[in-house]
Design an enzyme around this catalytic site. Structure first.
Site, mmCIF file in Angstrom:
data_model
loop_
_atom_site.group_PDB
_atom_site.id
_atom_site.type_symbol
_atom_site.label_atom_id
_atom_site.label_comp_id
_atom_site.label_asym_id
_atom_site.label_seq_id
_atom_site.Cartn_x
_atom_site.Cartn_y
_atom_site.Cartn_z
ATOM 1 N N TYR A 1 -1.497 -3.814 16.440
ATOM 2 C CA TYR A 1 -2.896 -3.743 16.898
ATOM 3 C C TYR A 1 -3.624 -2.851 16.093
ATOM 4 C CZ TYR A 1 -1.071 -4.985 21.413
ATOM 5 O OH TYR A 1 -0.180 -5.427 22.562
ATOM 6 N N CYS B 1 12.307 -1.934 6.488
ATOM 7 C CA CYS B 1 11.924 -2.382 5.240
ATOM 8 C C CYS B 1 10.614 -3.448 5.336
ATOM 9 C CB CYS B 1 12.999 -3.386 4.511
ATOM 10 S SG CYS B 1 14.355 -2.253 4.108
#
Length: 465
Positions: free
Chosen positions: A366, A393
């Site tokens: 968001y 990662c």
């Protein structure tokens, strides 16, 4: 202009940081509205919660860990219940679901909202009575609906014609008459993120008011001998600070309520305005207290009912994240600190912690903003613009996008991120096969685990090869 939690803006970081984030006068200061009431900093600069230091908690329970101030959470539940004494206040399980938390909410007088079989199972295991449960969801399965009807949950919020047919068939087979509410899509555009605005037309929830679907759905429920039309429900979004959208929503709901009440034989009882009220994640957020929200919504509904010539229905309200969100912070340990040179000689500290997007996906999902503080000591170093990042990662693995931390923040330091009670553990994942952190509740100077830390053995146990 709102100021940063630790002081007013006195430096030119405008090209690198948001306008609301000022350079702090005291990088050790805490802004009370971001933290649970039991959180304080000792003379040595160590964060304490309920009398326990974060050093003690990290030693006993490890990091990362979600830390819950149970007294603060209970106080927030009571505040909302007291602000709405004649209404039903629902705790949203989706924000954070555990037996201890649902039990505490019920003990403080709240109802509980669930939307899956898993949340229902936890609520029942917590001892919440079925008649104090509401069942949401846009695609409840046959088995979920059957279980809800068998148990006699307080209300089922219907979201489609198919669902109305399913509930009716189950009720006829079982010889019971469940209470059904209609979720109404009122067409109000809440001022929030697109993914958490839930009452505009182009999305999956509810029956549209504009095209007459909401009216028709309510008529079908009222006409069924196996169903009782309990009322109307709306939810316009989340993280909302302005009640003007609720005024429009309430006006439209009341008009439909009045029309239906004039046409059906049995009186409807309830009008649920939903919730989604905002909480403070950073210094730019300014939430209203429950008493002010109650006064505002009460006036809105009463005025609309007077205009429609009907008595005011019983209200329901769903405060959502405002109950559990501020009662929790996440405790991390710093692993690496990397200064990154940017344009025009400016730099930013990249502070890597031992968690990340697997324990808080909201910044990536968001673009949500959070705050952070050095929790294990005080510092006299100058404030440095920092970005707190995780161990995954992914370049988007950001926990706190913009914050000022002491320039001497170092590996081994503890950082605390406030406001992580809602939708962090609930939306947690095992990305990169990282086990999810525990939830540690603190009350009366005692700490206990209410959700255990996952282990690699837990992950392997599910991998059947």
């Amino acid at each position: 202009m709102r100021i940063h939690e630790a002081g007013a803006m006195h430096g030119d970081f405008s090209a690198l940081s948001p306008a609301w984030l000022g350079v702090p006068d005291d990088v050790n200061a805490l802004l009370p509205q971001l933290w649970a009431s039991g959180v304080e900093r000792s003379d040595e600069g160590v964060l304490h919660i309920g009398g326990l230091s974060v050093d003690e908690l990290a030693t006993e329970f490890g990091t990362p860990a979600y830390v819950l101030d149970e007294d603060d959470f209970r106080a927030r539940c009571r505040a909302w219940a007291e602000a709405f004494p004649d209404a039903d206040v629902y705790y949203a399980s989706k924000a954070f679901c555990s037996k201890a938390v649902l039990r505490a909410a019920a003990e403080e007088g709240l109802m509980v909202d669930v939307c899956t079989a898993g949340e229902l199972a936890v609520a029942l295991a917590a001892g919440v009575e079925p008649n104090r449960l509401g069942y949401h969801g846009n695609n409840k399965s046959q088995s979920e609906l059957r279980r809800a009807v068998e148990l006699g949950v307080g209300r089922i919020v219907a979201d489609s014609y198919t669902e109305i047919e399913r509930i009716g068939a189950i009720a006829a087979e079982l010889g019971t008459r469940p209470h059904v509410m209609i979720r109404v899509n009122v067409g109000v555009e809440a001022h929030t993120h697109e993914y958490i605005a839930t009452a505009h037309e182009d999305q999956k929830f509810g029956f549209s008011l504009a095209d007459g679907d909401a009216y028709e759905a309510a008529r079908r429920v009222a006409a069924s001998p196996d169903l009782y039309l309990a009322g109307l429900h709306s939810h316009i979004g989340s993280q909302i600070f302005d009640t003007s959208a609720f005024e429009v929503s309430a006006a439209r709901l009341v008009r439909l309520f009045a029309k239906l009440q004039a046409e059906i034989d049995e009186p409807m009882g309830d009008l649920d305005l939903g919730g989604g009220f905002g909480m403070a994640y950073t210094s730019q957020d300014d939430p209203q207290p429950p008493s002010d929200i109650a006064a505002s919504l009460g006036k809105i509904v009463q005025a609309e009912c007077d205009a429609a010539g009907i008595g005011a229905p019983r209200l329901s309200i769903e405060p959502g994240r405002t109950l559990i969100g501020p009662a929790v912070f996440t405790l991390y340990e710093v692993g690496t600190v990397k200064p990154v040179m940017l344009s025009q000689g400016a730099s930013r500290l990249y502070v890597s912690v031992d968690g990340g997007m697997s324990d808080n996906i909201r910044p990536a999902l968001y673009d949500a903003s959070y705050s952070a503080t050095l929790a294990s000591r005080s510092s006299s170093a100058a404030p440095a613009l920092a970005r707190v990042v995780g161990k995954h990662c992914e370049a988007g693995d950001i926990v706190v996008k913009d914050e000022f931390l002491p320039a001497d923040v170092a590996p081994g330091d503890l950082l605390a991120v406030p406001g992580t009670g809602a939708y962090c553990r609930s939306m947690g994942s095992n990305y990169n096969h990282v086990p999810r952190p525990p939830v540690v509740a603190v009350r009366g100077g005692q700490a206990r685990v209410i959700l255990a830390r996952e282990t690699v053995d837990d992950l392997l146990r599910l991998d059947v090869g």
